[in-house]
Write a protein that holds these residues in place. Structure first.
Motif, mmCIF file in Angstrom:
data_model
loop_
_atom_site.group_PDB
_atom_site.id
_atom_site.type_symbol
_atom_site.label_atom_id
_atom_site.label_comp_id
_atom_site.label_asym_id
_atom_site.label_seq_id
_atom_site.Cartn_x
_atom_site.Cartn_y
_atom_site.Cartn_z
ATOM 1 N N LEU A 1 90.193 -33.568 81.752
ATOM 2 C CA LEU A 1 89.164 -33.411 80.718
ATOM 3 C C LEU A 1 88.587 -34.742 80.277
ATOM 4 O O LEU A 1 87.628 -34.762 79.499
ATOM 5 N N HIS A 2 89.174 -35.832 80.766
ATOM 6 C CA HIS A 2 88.770 -37.165 80.321
ATOM 7 C C HIS A 2 88.918 -38.125 81.496
ATOM 8 O O HIS A 2 89.841 -37.971 82.313
ATOM 9 N N PRO A 3 88.026 -39.100 81.600
ATOM 10 C CA PRO A 3 88.147 -40.060 82.710
ATOM 11 C C PRO A 3 89.520 -40.708 82.818
ATOM 12 O O PRO A 3 89.981 -41.035 83.919
ATOM 13 N N GLY A 4 90.217 -40.871 81.678
ATOM 14 C CA GLY A 4 91.523 -41.497 81.691
ATOM 15 C C GLY A 4 92.594 -40.676 82.401
ATOM 16 O O GLY A 4 93.656 -41.202 82.743
ATOM 17 N N GLN A 5 92.333 -39.391 82.615
ATOM 18 C CA GLN A 5 93.305 -38.532 83.285
ATOM 19 C C GLN A 5 93.102 -38.482 84.794
ATOM 20 O O GLN A 5 93.984 -38.024 85.520
ATOM 21 N N VAL A 6 91.962 -38.950 85.281
ATOM 22 C CA VAL A 6 91.628 -38.810 86.703
ATOM 23 C C VAL A 6 92.615 -39.562 87.581
ATOM 24 O O VAL A 6 93.154 -39.016 88.559
ATOM 25 N N GLU A 7 92.848 -40.812 87.265
ATOM 26 C CA GLU A 7 93.753 -41.628 88.082
ATOM 27 C C GLU A 7 95.151 -41.025 88.110
ATOM 28 O O GLU A 7 95.818 -40.995 89.160
ATOM 29 N N ALA A 8 95.609 -40.534 86.949
ATOM 30 C CA ALA A 8 96.938 -39.935 86.882
ATOM 31 C C ALA A 8 97.030 -38.707 87.778
ATOM 32 O O ALA A 8 98.021 -38.519 88.498
ATOM 33 N N ALA A 9 96.007 -37.861 87.760
ATOM 34 C CA ALA A 9 96.020 -36.654 88.597
ATOM 35 C C ALA A 9 96.023 -37.023 90.074
ATOM 36 O O ALA A 9 96.793 -36.450 90.864
ATOM 37 N N ASN A 10 95.176 -37.959 90.456
ATOM 38 C CA ASN A 10 95.116 -38.355 91.866
ATOM 39 C C ASN A 10 96.446 -38.919 92.347
ATOM 40 O O ASN A 10 96.849 -38.700 93.487
ATOM 41 N N GLU A 11 97.115 -39.644 91.467
ATOM 42 C CA GLU A 11 98.398 -40.231 91.844
ATOM 43 C C GLU A 11 99.487 -39.164 91.941
ATOM 44 O O GLU A 11 100.248 -39.120 92.910
ATOM 45 N N VAL A 12 99.568 -38.304 90.932
ATOM 46 C CA VAL A 12 100.635 -37.300 90.881
ATOM 47 C C VAL A 12 100.550 -36.322 92.045
ATOM 48 O O VAL A 12 101.576 -35.930 92.619
ATOM 49 N N PHE A 13 99.330 -35.942 92.416
ATOM 50 C CA PHE A 13 99.173 -34.920 93.451
ATOM 51 C C PHE A 13 98.957 -35.514 94.842
ATOM 52 O O PHE A 13 98.572 -34.805 95.766
ATOM 53 N N SER A 14 99.214 -36.795 94.970
ATOM 54 C CA SER A 14 99.259 -37.440 96.286
ATOM 55 C C SER A 14 100.707 -37.808 96.578
ATOM 56 O O SER A 14 101.457 -38.135 95.670
ATOM 57 N N PRO A 15 101.119 -37.785 97.846
ATOM 58 C CA PRO A 15 102.480 -38.235 98.161
ATOM 59 C C PRO A 15 102.599 -39.745 97.979
ATOM 60 O O PRO A 15 101.607 -40.471 98.039
ATOM 61 N N SER A 16 103.818 -40.210 97.760
ATOM 62 C CA SER A 16 104.034 -41.651 97.733
ATOM 63 C C SER A 16 103.810 -42.206 99.132
ATOM 64 O O SER A 16 103.865 -41.474 100.126
ATOM 65 N N GLN A 17 103.549 -43.510 99.222
ATOM 66 C CA GLN A 17 103.360 -44.122 100.531
ATOM 67 C C GLN A 17 104.603 -43.938 101.392
ATOM 68 O O GLN A 17 104.511 -43.668 102.597
ATOM 69 N N GLU A 18 105.773 -44.052 100.774
ATOM 70 C CA GLU A 18 107.028 -43.899 101.515
ATOM 71 C C GLU A 18 107.158 -42.491 102.095
ATOM 72 O O GLU A 18 107.523 -42.321 103.266
ATOM 73 N N ASP A 19 106.836 -41.486 101.282
ATOM 74 C CA ASP A 19 106.940 -40.100 101.759
ATOM 75 C C ASP A 19 105.897 -39.807 102.837
ATOM 76 O O ASP A 19 106.176 -39.103 103.815
#
Length: 319
Positions: free
Chosen positions: A238-256
């Motif tokens: 709902l806010h630009p500040g949440q975009v980065e968090a969503a993209n990070e959480v719903f992407s796998p880690s580099q290691e995985d």
């Protein structure tokens, strides 16, 4: 016709259709999906003009790399048919999906499908190209979610709408998405799993709804992590500040991601003639087999959809 029904949707940004400034800004944000809202974000008196504002921005804006969605009003209102007709006739060639809120029965999805088909035929658009996102927001919708998920080949996602859902079941909480006081377990687990099972049974995506405390990014991450851990594909922002968090959480880690790619390469090698036509093999200290491959495909697919690149390479053992 081939349509990608599994578009990246890690972050699904809600933008009021009546606010040109927000519509302009949304084009430059790194959200996977943007939905221009004619429902709750628009006051009743603003809805008619907002339809035309949305058409203008869909046709003239730069939405490169984003899934373009419009949320119309639900079928119990007087606005729905005009929302769909105005938006799709005016900007159907620059639109990916229609989001239908407060879906309670499969018939409501079928009705939208039929209306979209009529408009597409009338306007000379490709029939079936525009997808449907179905939002589950009350107990009746959840009870019917399996039928809703299979109601139309246009359906791409099943979305959990927590605010209206919490109100519909009289949940004792005023913070959308947070656990209600007095309940020691996860009050949303059954709801999320039922939506997820209906989605996966029909090869659809499952999307978690909004977190309204827009300045509490840590709280957003916590709630998003819950949905991601279960297997959801993304969450509203709902806010630009949440975009980065969503993209990070719903992407796998580099290691995985790297590990998943190694499993796929190793399994392909070991099941080949050169690798000995094995049904299972060792990758370091880990045994891999067909089940491992399927699990790796999930992680690899999410990583590739997020634009990740691997940092390691499988080396076949020397003979």
């Amino acid at each position: 016709m081939t349509v990608n029904r599994l578009r990246p949707r890690r972050s699904c940004l809600a933008v009021p259709g009546s606010n040109p400034r927000f519509l302009e800004k949304a084009q430059g944000l790194p959200a996977d999906q943007v939905f221009l809202d004619l429902e709750d974000a628009c006051a009743p008196l603003a809805k008619p003009e907002a339809r035309h504002t949305i058409v203008k921005f869909l046709n003239e804006g730069d939405w490169t790399g984003k899934t373009r969605v419009v949320r119309v009003n639900d079928w119990t209102t007087e606005w729905t048919y005009r929302d769909v007709v105005t938006v799709v006739e005016g900007a159907g060639q620059n639109l990916d999906c229609i989001m239908l809120p407060k879906v309670q029965t499969a018939d409501q999805v079928v009705a939208l499908d039929l209306l979209l088909t009529q408009i597409e035929k009338t306007m000379g658009f490709e029939v079936g190209k525009i997808g449907i996102e179905a939002q589950i927001e009350n107990a009746r919708g959840l009870n019917n979610v399996n039928a809703i998920a299979e109601a139309s080949p246009r359906v791409e996602t099943i979305i959990f709408g927590p605010a209206d859902f919490m109100a519909s079941i009289n949940m004792k909480s005023l913070v959308v998405g947070e656990q209600p006081p007095g309940y020691p377990a996860d009050a949303y687990h059954f709801i999320l799993m039922k939506i997820l099972m209906a989605a996966r049974a029909n090869n659809l995506q499952a999307i978690d709804g909004p977190y309204l405390q827009i300045k509490n990014v840590d709280g957003y991450r916590e709630v998003a992590n819950r949905a991601a851990a279960l297997g959801f594909d993304g969450k509203w922002v709902l806010h630009p500040g949440q975009v980065e968090a969503a993209n990070e959480v719903f992407s796998p880690s580099q290691e995985d991601f790297d590990h998943a790619e190694l499993i796929l390469d190793a399994y392909e090698y070991y099941t080949s003639e050169a690798g000995g036509k094995k049904g299972s093999a060792m990758l370091g200290d880990e045994m891999i087999d067909e089940a491992s491959r399927k699990m790796a495909l999930v992680i690899s697919g999410k990583g590739r959809a997020a634009g990740m690149t691997r940092t390691s390479k499988f080396e076949a053992p020397e003979a």
